[in-house]
Design an enzyme around this catalytic site. Structure first.
Site, short mmCIF file in Angstrom:
data_model
loop_
_atom_site.label_atom_id
_atom_site.label_comp_id
_atom_site.label_asym_id
_atom_site.label_seq_id
_atom_site.Cartn_x
_atom_site.Cartn_y
_atom_site.Cartn_z
N SER A 1 0.81 -1.23 0.00
CA SER A 1 0.00 0.00 0.00
C SER A 1 0.84 1.27 0.00
O SER A 1 0.33 2.34 -0.34
CB SER A 1 -0.92 0.03 1.22
N ASP B 1 -3.94 8.17 7.64
CA ASP B 1 -4.78 7.28 8.45
C ASP B 1 -3.87 6.63 9.50
O ASP B 1 -2.74 7.08 9.69
CB ASP B 1 -5.56 6.27 7.57
N HIS C 1 -0.89 4.95 7.22
CA HIS C 1 -0.27 5.52 6.02
C HIS C 1 0.04 7.01 6.14
O HIS C 1 -0.74 7.77 6.75
CB HIS C 1 -1.19 5.29 4.81
#
Ligand SMILES: *[C@@H]1O[C@H](CO)[C@@H](O)[C@H](O)[C@H]1NC(C)=O
Ligand SMILES: *[C@@H]1O[C@H](CO)[C@@H](O)[C@H](O)[C@H]1NC(C)=O
Length: 351
Positions: free
Chosen positions: A36, A326, A329
């Site tokens: 990610s 978040d 991240h």
């Protein structure tokens, strides 16, 4: 900050000038593998819960549009592509709104939630690293059909390959489930992952890749989610996880030096941003941030993916004030700072 801006301006002018004079970009494409930290939206097109193609993700992206990037805006491959004079975004290979005409300049095979270890990608049913490589082989064939063998091989050999993966092997797999802990001590597991990284990089070399940027893991113990769970230490960074990150990154560095020695013409760069990220987290205000402990999304303590609720009244107004977007991240601004640093230091020789 002022000093940083001046240096980036000089660097930008120099790189524009060098491209102008040579008349040709040295790096014709950016090709991305990983998790990610670099996925631009492949998971939108596979059945998994590890997704972020909904609001408030992407609210600072071009058009305020959620793309599947785990960010409020762009992520490092986008910034690096732009810095190399290519497109401002690197599209996801599985996104049907792009085709080989776009992918010839940049393509992303990364998948949020994946790792070096096959068992890691199974946790959230995402694309294992070996499958990212299978997609890359398919891409090579499409590139040859589209541009002919000579031009395609030039792109394959001159492209910059960005690889960023490993965090999930520790946080989603080793420290979350008993299976790997029964099989391996943490040092043994690190060595197992290094073996997989070596196999992967040798595979890329055999497929024609020459310029590779390999990024290890961030200070994992300082991710907001890990701090939230660190009740005993007043939500400080989990030092145990940071120590593992440092040790693993050190071993990756050794691997990079070994492969550069052994494989003729291979230029792997140990694109380690660990120290810079620690600096940002410990001195956020000197980078223009106000909060380094919590993410912008929701309460910032545990939300990510589907837990990042578009209607949460807690979500911050200005993500640029937050190191994290978040609970796992980085914000777009952090990604930009880290990308600029990597381009100006580790990747400058490819410009
Ligand atoms: C790719 O899509 C663009 C439109 O976005 C189109 O103009 C182009 O011809 C397509 N290329 C190929 C090889 O299909
Ligand atoms: C991971 O899975 C692929 C596909 O099944 C297999 O080829 C590869 O050997 C596996 N890797 C390991 C370390 O078991």
């Amino acid at each position: 900050m002022g000093k940083l801006h001046n240096t980036s301006l000089v660097w930008l002018l120099l790189s524009l000038l060098s491209q102008f004079c040579s008349g040709k970009q040295k790096v014709p494409a950016i090709i991305v593998f990983g998790d990610s930290s670099v996925d631009s939206g492949n998971n939108n097109f596979i059945p998994t819960v590890a997704r972020s193609n909904f609001e408030p993700y992407g609210r600072d992206f071009f058009g305020g549009f959620p793309t599947g990037r785990f960010s409020n805006g762009r992520i490092p491959p986008d910034f690096i592509s732009e810095a190399f004079g290519l497109r401002p975004t690197v599209p996801a290979y599985l996104d049907p709104s792009y085709n080989i005409s776009h992918f010839a300049y940049g393509v992303c095979f990364a998948s949020a939630g994946t790792g070096y270890d096959n068992a890691t990608s199974s946790v959230a049913d995402v694309i294992p690293l070996w499958k990212e490589v299978e997609y890359y082989k398919e891409y090579q064939q499409k590139l040859i059909t589209h541009l002919g063998k000579a031009k395609a091989n030039e792109i394959i050999g001159e492209a910059l390959y960005l690889v960023s993966i490993g965090t999930n092997d520790f946080l989603e797999n080793y420290f979350a489930f008993p299976q790997r802990q029964c099989e391996f001590t943490i040092q043994e597991y690190e060595d197992f992952l290094i073996g997989l990284a070596e196999r992967f990089l040798r595979g890329l070399y055999a497929l024609g890749a020459r310029k590779v940027s390999l990024t290890g893991v961030p200070p994992m113990g300082c991710l907001p989610l890990e701090r939230t769970m660190n009740l005993l230490e007043d939500h400080g960074c989990v030092e145990k996880y940071n120590d593992v990150a440092l040790e693993f990154n050190g071993k990756l560095g050794d691997l990079v030096r070994k492969l550069n020695r052994e494989l003729d013409g291979f230029q792997v760069v140990d694109a380690n941003a660990y120290d810079l990220v620690v600096q940002i987290i410990t001195q956020p205000s000197s980078f223009g941030f106000e909060d380094a402990r919590e993410g912008c999304c929701g309460t910032g303590r545990f939300e990510m993916g589907f837990l990042c609720d578009p209607n949460s009244p807690f979500t911050c107004n200005d993500a640029n004030k937050y190191v994290f977007w978040d609970a796992i991240h980085p914000s777009e601004k952090t990604s930009q700072i880290v990308s600029n640093y990597l381009v100006q230091t580790h990747l400058a020789k490819f410009l």
